[in-house]
Design an enzyme around this catalytic site. Structure first.
Site, short mmCIF file in Angstrom:
data_model
loop_
_atom_site.label_atom_id
_atom_site.label_comp_id
_atom_site.label_asym_id
_atom_site.label_seq_id
_atom_site.Cartn_x
_atom_site.Cartn_y
_atom_site.Cartn_z
N SER A 33 0.80 -1.23 0.00
CA SER A 33 0.00 0.00 0.00
C SER A 33 0.83 1.28 0.00
CB SER A 33 -0.91 0.02 1.23
OG SER A 33 -0.13 -0.10 2.41
N ASP A 330 -3.42 8.00 7.73
CA ASP A 330 -4.42 7.13 8.34
C ASP A 330 -3.73 6.18 9.31
OD1 ASP A 330 -3.22 5.13 6.85
OD2 ASP A 330 -4.89 4.83 5.48
N HIS A 333 -0.59 4.72 7.16
CA HIS A 333 0.14 5.31 6.04
C HIS A 333 0.54 6.76 6.26
CE1 HIS A 333 -2.42 2.03 4.44
NE2 HIS A 333 -1.23 1.66 4.00
#
Ligand SMILES: *[C@@H]1O[C@H](CO)[C@@H](O)[C@H](O)[C@H]1NC(C)=O
Ligand SMILES: *[C@@H]1O[C@H](CO)[C@@H](O)[C@H](O)[C@H]1NC(C)=O
Ligand SMILES: *[C@@H]1O[C@H](CO)[C@@H](O)[C@H](O)[C@H]1NC(C)=O
Length: 365
Positions: A33, A330, A333
């Site tokens: 991610s 978040d 991240h």
């Protein structure tokens, strides 16, 4: 400047072959991610996705693209530093539109898939896989199979000489490993830590070798950050500190990657590589945030409950105002600001943060 002259010579050679006027002709991105620019939007699994607001709030047109960020991520900023507009498109966007491979402006592919790992198991929920054979994420091994398909298609379209030169001069950027460490940490596995880390290292080595077998010569790797300091993990510590056990795994895996790259460097004599130390880079900011312009390095900008680390960033979550003052976007991240800092450090950083050479030297090598 000596390096500029060298760069110009290189650019002339590249322009002669019809490549873009950038430091490298293309960038190929593999990982999780931290580098995903929309791969998972194409997958039926709905878990590890970010193609909804407020993700993308600071992206051009405030568009949620699937990036786990308020805007661009590190893959974008690295591509920009290499002379491109942003990260290349996700593989699945190209796969549905093979014409894009033929375009003279072709500048690479992004294979990164949120939730994925070096191990095939990582990120696949047993339930969905066994019920339908449907995958939630694309593991690194399959990302490399996709890279191999791109290699074969390019060879068919543009010839083997073009493809060989393209692969030998392009940057292959890999950002993966956090999810493998997280799933080991939470699996209550009876496999001892050392044994797990060496097995993970061996698998990573095998996969990097298969990238080299395709003709890659410039590999840029970023190791695992101190995942124990993510808001999602601090939320598990009553005193609000980082989870030390997870951070220890990240540190040890960095040493393992360092050793395996040194070994590969001696076996493949034309291999050039950079290893970014995400652990050192991140701890350095957490310990001393103000010079970098950060005011909040523990709580996420967007999320739920303690440290905004107990739920994903979606329209129901809390959202901070001064996003550029936050290290975390978040629960897992970095913000766009933090990703830019990471990319700049990889590109031009000193050996403490990226070694044996930085990404700028790698691009010019
Ligand atoms: C390349 O070829 C394979 C089949 O060999 C195909 O599945 C894939 O989508 C093609 N496209 C790209 C962009 O590589
Ligand atoms: C690991 O152990 C904890 C506590 O003993 C338990 O809550 C958790 O469900 C276990 N996790 C797995 C994946 O078995
Ligand atoms: C929780 O954080 C404290 C520092 O605040 C640290 O000393 C402790 O080791 C952490 N706990 C775990 C389980 O990592």
């Amino acid at each position: 400047m000596e390096s500029r002259t060298f760069l110009q010579v290189l650019c002339l050679a590249i322009v002669g072959l019809g490549f873009a006027n950038a430091e490298v002709p293309a960038v190929f991105v593999l990982g999780d991610s931290t580098a995903d620019v929309g791969t998972n939007n194409f997958l039926p699994g709905f878990k590890a996705r970010a193609d909804f607001p407020p993700n993308g709030i600071d992206f051009p047109s405030s568009r949620p693209t699937g990036r786990f960020s308020n805007g661009f991520n590190s893959a974008d900023f690295l591509a920009m530093l290499m002379g491109f507009k942003r990260s290349p498109l996700p593989f699945f966007a190209l796969a549905g539109n093979p014409k894009l491979l033929k375009r003279p402006s072709f500048r690479g592919v992004n294979f990164a898939s949120a939730g994925s790992g070096i191990l095939d198991m990582t990120g696949q929920t047993a339930l969905t896989s066994s019920l339908s054979g449907v995958k939630n994420v694309v593991p690194l091994r399959e990302q490399i199979e996709q890279l191999s398909a791109v290699h074969d298609n390019l060879t068919a379209i543009k010839g083997s000489a073009y493809t060989e030169i393209l692969f030998s001069r392009s940057l292959f950027f890999i950002s993966i490993g956090s999810n493998d460490l997280l799933s080991y940490f939470y699996s209550n596995s009876s496999v001892p830590k050392q044994e797990f880390i060496s097995a993970l290292g061996l698998e990573y080595e095998k996969q990097i070798m298969s990238i080299l077998e395709l003709g890659a010569k410039k590999i840029g790797i970023i190791s695992v950050p101190p995942v124990g300091c993510c808001p999602s993990q601090r939320a598990f510590n009553e005193s609000g500190g980082c989870l030390e056990g997870l951070n220890d795994l990240a540190l040890e895996f960095h040493s393992t990657i360092n050793a395996l790259l040194m070994k590969l460097g001696s076996e493949y004599t034309d291999l050039k590589y950079s290893l970014g130390n995400a652990y050192e880079m991140t701890i350095n900011v957490i310990d001393n945030p103000f010079p970098f312009g950060f005011k909040e390095v523990q709580t996420a900008c967007c999320g739920v409950k303690r440290f905004n680390g107990e739920g994903i960033c979606d329209k129901n979550a809390n959202l901070c105002l001064n996003r550029h003052e936050y290290l975390f976007w978040d629960l897992f991240h970095p913000t766009m600001t933090a990703s830019k800092l990471a990319a700049l450090t990889l590109y031009a950083g000193e050996p403490r943060f990226v070694s044996p050479i930085n990404f700028k030297q790698l691009a010019e090598a």
